[in-house]
Every structure is written in structure tokens, then in C-alpha cells.
Design a protein around this motif. Structure first.
Motif, PDB file in Angstrom:
ATOM      1  N   MET A   1       0.851  -1.201   0.000  1.00 48.33           N
ATOM      2  CA  MET A   1       0.000   0.000   0.000  1.00 48.33           C
ATOM      3  C   MET A   1       0.881   1.243   0.000  1.00 48.33           C
ATOM      4  O   MET A   1       1.908   1.275   0.655  1.00 48.33           O
ATOM      5  CB  MET A   1      -0.853   0.001   1.273  1.00 48.33           C
ATOM      6  CG  MET A   1      -1.992   0.976   1.237  1.00 48.33           C
ATOM      7  SD  MET A   1      -3.091   0.744   2.662  1.00 48.33           S
ATOM      8  CE  MET A   1      -2.231   1.670   3.907  1.00 48.33           C
ATOM      9  N   THR A   2       0.470   2.244  -0.739  1.00 45.40           N
ATOM     10  CA  THR A   2       1.192   3.517  -0.631  1.00 45.40           C
ATOM     11  C   THR A   2       0.353   4.450   0.238  1.00 45.40           C
ATOM     12  O   THR A   2      -0.857   4.295   0.363  1.00 45.40           O
ATOM     13  CB  THR A   2       1.416   4.180  -1.995  1.00 45.40           C
ATOM     14  OG1 THR A   2       0.143   4.303  -2.638  1.00 45.40           O
ATOM     15  CG2 THR A   2       2.346   3.352  -2.862  1.00 45.40           C
ATOM     16  N   ILE A   3       1.023   5.376   0.858  1.00 42.79           N
ATOM     17  CA  ILE A   3       0.352   6.349   1.715  1.00 42.79           C
ATOM     18  C   ILE A   3      -0.013   7.526   0.822  1.00 42.79           C
ATOM     19  O   ILE A   3       0.844   8.073   0.134  1.00 42.79           O
ATOM     20  CB  ILE A   3       1.307   6.812   2.824  1.00 42.79           C
ATOM     21  CG1 ILE A   3       1.850   5.591   3.573  1.00 42.79           C
ATOM     22  CG2 ILE A   3       0.619   7.773   3.760  1.00 42.79           C
ATOM     23  CD1 ILE A   3       3.109   5.899   4.356  1.00 42.79           C
ATOM     24  N   SER A   4      -1.278   7.895   0.825  1.00 42.59           N
ATOM     25  CA  SER A   4      -1.701   8.966  -0.074  1.00 42.59           C
ATOM     26  C   SER A   4      -1.913  10.271   0.677  1.00 42.59           C
ATOM     27  O   SER A   4      -2.220  10.286   1.864  1.00 42.59           O
ATOM     28  CB  SER A   4      -2.994   8.571  -0.790  1.00 42.59           C
ATOM     29  OG  SER A   4      -4.080   8.617   0.118  1.00 42.59           O
ATOM     30  N   MET A   5      -1.750  11.372  -0.035  1.00 42.04           N
ATOM     31  CA  MET A   5      -2.056  12.673   0.536  1.00 42.04           C
ATOM     32  C   MET A   5      -3.526  12.737   0.950  1.00 42.04           C
ATOM     33  O   MET A   5      -3.883  13.409   1.909  1.00 42.04           O
ATOM     34  CB  MET A   5      -1.745  13.785  -0.478  1.00 42.04           C
ATOM     35  CG  MET A   5      -0.266  14.052  -0.648  1.00 42.04           C
ATOM     36  SD  MET A   5       0.524  14.751   0.856  1.00 42.04           S
ATOM     37  CE  MET A   5       0.074  16.483   0.682  1.00 42.04           C
ATOM     38  N   ASP A   7      -5.371  10.253   2.213  1.00 45.62           N
ATOM     39  CA  ASP A   7      -5.520   9.606   3.529  1.00 45.62           C
ATOM     40  C   ASP A   7      -5.125  10.535   4.667  1.00 45.62           C
ATOM     41  O   ASP A   7      -5.795  10.589   5.701  1.00 45.62           O
ATOM     42  CB  ASP A   7      -4.624   8.366   3.635  1.00 45.62           C
ATOM     43  CG  ASP A   7      -5.109   7.219   2.781  1.00 45.62           C
ATOM     44  OD1 ASP A   7      -6.309   7.168   2.462  1.00 45.62           O
ATOM     45  OD2 ASP A   7      -4.269   6.361   2.427  1.00 45.62           O
ATOM     46  N   ILE A   8      -3.994  11.231   4.470  1.00 45.60           N
ATOM     47  CA  ILE A   8      -3.463  12.006   5.593  1.00 45.60           C
ATOM     48  C   ILE A   8      -4.023  13.435   5.641  1.00 45.60           C
ATOM     49  O   ILE A   8      -3.640  14.197   6.516  1.00 45.60           O
ATOM     50  CB  ILE A   8      -1.907  12.002   5.612  1.00 45.60           C
ATOM     51  CG1 ILE A   8      -1.311  12.716   4.404  1.00 45.60           C
ATOM     52  CG2 ILE A   8      -1.377  10.566   5.695  1.00 45.60           C
ATOM     53  CD1 ILE A   8       0.218  12.871   4.497  1.00 45.60           C
ATOM     54  N   VAL A  12      -8.175  12.184   7.520  1.00 44.67           N
ATOM     55  CA  VAL A  12      -7.981  12.598   8.912  1.00 44.67           C
ATOM     56  C   VAL A  12      -8.988  13.686   9.305  1.00 44.67           C
ATOM     57  O   VAL A  12      -9.653  13.602  10.340  1.00 44.67           O
ATOM     58  CB  VAL A  12      -6.530  13.108   9.116  1.00 44.67           C
ATOM     59  CG1 VAL A  12      -6.377  13.852  10.428  1.00 44.67           C
ATOM     60  CG2 VAL A  12      -5.557  11.934   9.031  1.00 44.67           C
ATOM     61  N   GLU A 112       1.987  16.316  -2.606  1.00 44.21           N
ATOM     62  CA  GLU A 112       3.063  16.447  -1.615  1.00 44.21           C
ATOM     63  C   GLU A 112       4.163  17.387  -2.124  1.00 44.21           C
ATOM     64  O   GLU A 112       4.816  18.051  -1.339  1.00 44.21           O
ATOM     65  CB  GLU A 112       3.646  15.073  -1.223  1.00 44.21           C
ATOM     66  CG  GLU A 112       4.241  14.248  -2.356  1.00 44.21           C
ATOM     67  CD  GLU A 112       3.223  13.337  -3.023  1.00 44.21           C
ATOM     68  OE1 GLU A 112       2.015  13.665  -3.010  1.00 44.21           O
ATOM     69  OE2 GLU A 112       3.648  12.282  -3.574  1.00 44.21           O
TER      70      GLU A 112
ATOM     71  N   MET B   1       8.099  12.634  -5.196  1.00 45.60           N
ATOM     72  CA  MET B   1       8.387  12.262  -3.807  1.00 45.60           C
ATOM     73  C   MET B   1       7.306  11.321  -3.289  1.00 45.60           C
ATOM     74  O   MET B   1       6.131  11.501  -3.592  1.00 45.60           O
ATOM     75  CB  MET B   1       8.393  13.524  -2.942  1.00 45.60           C
ATOM     76  CG  MET B   1       8.994  13.309  -1.572  1.00 45.60           C
ATOM     77  SD  MET B   1       9.172  14.895  -0.686  1.00 45.60           S
ATOM     78  CE  MET B   1       7.543  15.088  -0.013  1.00 45.60           C
ATOM     79  N   ILE B   3       5.428   9.683   0.132  1.00 46.92           N
ATOM     80  CA  ILE B   3       5.177  10.035   1.526  1.00 46.92           C
ATOM     81  C   ILE B   3       5.579   8.826   2.355  1.00 46.92           C
ATOM     82  O   ILE B   3       5.109   7.720   2.089  1.00 46.92           O
ATOM     83  CB  ILE B   3       3.688  10.344   1.734  1.00 46.92           C
ATOM     84  CG1 ILE B   3       3.245  11.406   0.726  1.00 46.92           C
ATOM     85  CG2 ILE B   3       3.432  10.775   3.157  1.00 46.92           C
ATOM     86  CD1 ILE B   3       1.748  11.455   0.551  1.00 46.92           C
ATOM     87  N   GLU B 112       3.063   0.738   6.995  1.00 47.46           N
ATOM     88  CA  GLU B 112       1.646   1.094   6.834  1.00 47.46           C
ATOM     89  C   GLU B 112       0.764  -0.158   6.811  1.00 47.46           C
ATOM     90  O   GLU B 112      -0.391  -0.113   7.220  1.00 47.46           O
ATOM     91  CB  GLU B 112       1.418   1.965   5.582  1.00 47.46           C
ATOM     92  CG  GLU B 112       1.831   1.336   4.247  1.00 47.46           C
ATOM     93  CD  GLU B 112       3.279   1.652   3.871  1.00 47.46           C
ATOM     94  OE1 GLU B 112       4.113   1.862   4.780  1.00 47.46           O
ATOM     95  OE2 GLU B 112       3.570   1.672   2.661  1.00 47.46           O
ATOM     96  N   ASP B 113       1.333  -1.272   6.351  1.00 44.76           N
ATOM     97  CA  ASP B 113       0.561  -2.517   6.267  1.00 44.76           C
ATOM     98  C   ASP B 113       0.833  -3.479   7.421  1.00 44.76           C
ATOM     99  O   ASP B 113       0.195  -4.514   7.530  1.00 44.76           O
ATOM    100  CB  ASP B 113       0.899  -3.253   4.958  1.00 44.76           C
ATOM    101  CG  ASP B 113       0.509  -2.443   3.743  1.00 44.76           C
ATOM    102  OD1 ASP B 113      -0.578  -1.846   3.769  1.00 44.76           O
ATOM    103  OD2 ASP B 113       1.300  -2.389   2.781  1.00 44.76           O
ATOM    104  N   LEU B 130      -0.899   1.994   9.306  1.00 46.48           N
ATOM    105  CA  LEU B 130      -1.304   3.358   8.943  1.00 46.48           C
ATOM    106  C   LEU B 130      -2.535   3.796   9.730  1.00 46.48           C
ATOM    107  O   LEU B 130      -2.624   4.935  10.195  1.00 46.48           O
ATOM    108  CB  LEU B 130      -1.578   3.454   7.434  1.00 46.48           C
ATOM    109  CG  LEU B 130      -1.921   4.863   6.934  1.00 46.48           C
ATOM    110  CD1 LEU B 130      -0.781   5.848   7.183  1.00 46.48           C
ATOM    111  CD2 LEU B 130      -2.277   4.837   5.429  1.00 46.48           C
ATOM    112  N   LEU B 134      -2.696   6.987  12.169  1.00 43.89           N
ATOM    113  CA  LEU B 134      -3.577   8.134  11.870  1.00 43.89           C
ATOM    114  C   LEU B 134      -4.756   8.253  12.823  1.00 43.89           C
ATOM    115  O   LEU B 134      -5.231   9.363  13.082  1.00 43.89           O
ATOM    116  CB  LEU B 134      -4.109   8.040  10.434  1.00 43.89           C
ATOM    117  CG  LEU B 134      -3.093   8.149   9.303  1.00 43.89           C
ATOM    118  CD1 LEU B 134      -3.808   8.104   7.957  1.00 43.89           C
ATOM    119  CD2 LEU B 134      -2.265   9.433   9.419  1.00 43.89           C
ATOM    120  N   ASN B 135      -5.249   7.125  13.328  1.00 44.53           N
ATOM    121  CA  ASN B 135      -6.482   7.181  14.121  1.00 44.53           C
ATOM    122  C   ASN B 135      -6.290   6.944  15.608  1.00 44.53           C
ATOM    123  O   ASN B 135      -7.219   7.140  16.386  1.00 44.53           O
ATOM    124  CB  ASN B 135      -7.503   6.168  13.583  1.00 44.53           C
ATOM    125  CG  ASN B 135      -7.967   6.545  12.198  1.00 44.53           C
ATOM    126  OD1 ASN B 135      -8.142   7.726  11.902  1.00 44.53           O
ATOM    127  ND2 ASN B 135      -8.141   5.558  11.342  1.00 44.53           N
TER     128      ASN B 135
END
Lengths: 168, 168
Positions: A1-5, A7-8, A12, A112, B1, B3, B112-113, B130, B134-135
Motif C-alpha cells: 500500500m502507498t500512503i496517499s495525501m 488519507d493524511i 484525517v 506532496e 516524492m 510520503i 503502513e501494512d 497506517l 492516523l487514528n
């Protein structure tokens, strides 16, 4: 999984705003039970030179609507900042959630690295998107959401951190 | 880039903890100037059933040391929770920053996983990394950092949000 802008930012803000709505619902109910004029809570502040509850909610939603908009290169919606009741604060939160719902992960992809321009401490500033989100928008958002909760707890509203976190 | 989990955990916690250290420095100095026993600030709370300043700092650092450790699959360092002065709280923050400095971006890559196990509201819970960050960790961290600031502002310590944000 990639962390996406997405999600954050959107993820949030939306989760925490829903929790803030629950906090305000509990506060309004508590005012009713204790026969306290809701204005007492709405205008309460922790120090004479800190913002009152209403303004805390306004600024929290400002960051929540502003951050994804700036990151996506969209206009930031203008709100009139004229809320004067719990119902109007709830409407502002709902309007902000509706705005957040207009974004998809694709809208924020690559943001980002996007240069964000904003006024910061009275001066024009430019920041890379991720830095803006992590060091400006998110801490400011959490600051005002938490301070809203703290004002209400200080005024005797029976809240727990699980409500702040959105777990109940 | 891209994250990284490092940016949104270690990076965020370290920046905010440095700001918290500045907030506490200002508070100790203000106690001196106003000839207020530092214990008054250290034991101050916003409501009888909320934690005092010292405990707010302890819990903030708990999340800051715990999150990257759990995400990296490392043991969470145990602290004794026996701080009783501003100097000891500063030492706890410094110790936490030293711990954060032991992580590299590579240590948290893919976390994240990773499944994180923790006690949540008195129950064992497992969450993807993740989601935990985040939570759970981040909102809790911000809650306690902000509430520490709010306790001090409520007690008349002259702080501004720029100090909370770490900009001065």
C-alpha cells in the motif's frame, strides 16, 4: 500500500470533524440538562486572550476546508464566520464534510510536491504541499479541535477521550 | 516524492515535542517571574477528572515513543512515569527525542501494512499500521500536547500558537 495525501488530509479531517460534531452534540445536550444557556458554552474560553468555543470550531473547519483545496489547486471556499448557535456550528461542520467529500484520492495525487501559497503569521509564504499539511494545517487543525473539547470539559460537559477520537 | 511512514510519525512527533519543550521552558520561566511554585503548574488540570500537566506530557511522549516502535516491530521503551519537576519533564522529552533519533526511514518502510497489536480502551486490538498511526497515535499525541498548552494558557502563561507550532 502507498500512503496517499488523501488519507493524511481528507481522511484525517473528516474523521476528526465527525467526532467534533459528537462533542458538540453532547455539549448542547448537557447545556439543556443543566439548564445552562447554550451561549455560555459557545462563548466560553480558557483564557481571556484565547478564542471562544465558536471560533475554535470555525478555525478547525477553516483548516479542514483549506488544506485539501490548496493541495488540489482549487479555490478555498469562503464561509461567513457568523455561526451563533450549536445548530449553526453543526451546519458548518456538515458543510465542511460535504466539501471534503468532493475530493478524490486522484485530486490530491502528487500534491506532496505542489507549492502551496498562503499567509502565515501575517506574511506570504510558500511551502511544499507535504510540509504545509504536516507542519501547518494538521497541527493547527488538531489544536483547535482539542481546544474546543478542552473548553467544554473545563465547563463540566461529561465527555471522554473516546468521543474526541470518534470511537463513540 | 513519496510520503513515508517516517515523515508522518517520527518527523511529526519530533517537531511537536521540540515545540512542547519550548512551551514548558516558557512556563517554568513564567512561574519564576510570577513567583508561583512550579508545582502549581505541574499539577494544574482543566477539569477535576482530567489529567494534570505532568501526566499530559507523559502520555504525549508515550505515544511518540510507542508509535514508531510498534510500527518498526521493536519493543516499546518503558519509562517510569515519576517526573515531578519541569527539569524531569524536559529530560523525558529529550529521552523521547533520542529514541526517535534511533529510527531511519528504512526502519518504518512498509509499516503502513504491518499489523500492530495494542491495548485500546482496555481491550486487545490489532490494526494496520497506517490506521493505528492516523487514528490512534497521532490524535492522542496531539490531544495531550494541546491540552498541556491549554492548561498553561489557562493559568496565565504568556504563550502564542507560534510556540505550539514550534515557529519560535
Amino acid at each position: 500500500m502507498t500512503i496517499s495525501m488523501y488519507d493524511i488530509s481528507v481522511g484525517v479531517f473528516a474523521a476528526r470533524l465527525k467526532a467534533l460534531a459528537s462533542v458538540l452534540t453532547a455539549a448542547e445536550q448537557n447545556a439543556g440538562e443543566r439548564k445552562i444557556d447554550p451561549q455560555v458554552f459557545l462563548t466560553a474560553r480558557l483564557a481571556p486572550d484565547m478564542f471562544a468555543l465558536t471560533r475554535q470550531v470555525q478555525i478547525a473547519t477553516d483548516h479542514a476546508k483549506g488544506a485539501p483545496s490548496r493541495l488540489a489547486g482549487r479555490e478555498v471556499p469562503k464561509y461567513e464566520d457568523n455561526e451563533a448557535s450549536f445548530a449553526e456550528l453543526q451546519a458548518r461542520i456538515a458543510k465542511t464534510l460535504d466539501h471534503l467529500a468532493t475530493f478524490t484520492a486522484a485530486d490530491l495525487e502528487g500534491s506532496e510536491d505542489r507549492t502551496v501559497e498562503l499567509r502565515l503569521g501575517g506574511r506570504e509564504a510558500t511551502l511544499p504541499g507535504l510540509q504545509y499539511l504536516l507542519n501547518v494545517a494538521t497541527p493547527n487543525f488538531y489544536f483547535h479541535v482539542t481546544t474546543a473539547y478542552d473548553i467544554l470539559r473545563h465547563n463540566g460537559v461529561p465527555l471522554g477521550k473516546q468521543t474526541f477520537l470518534g470511537n463513540r
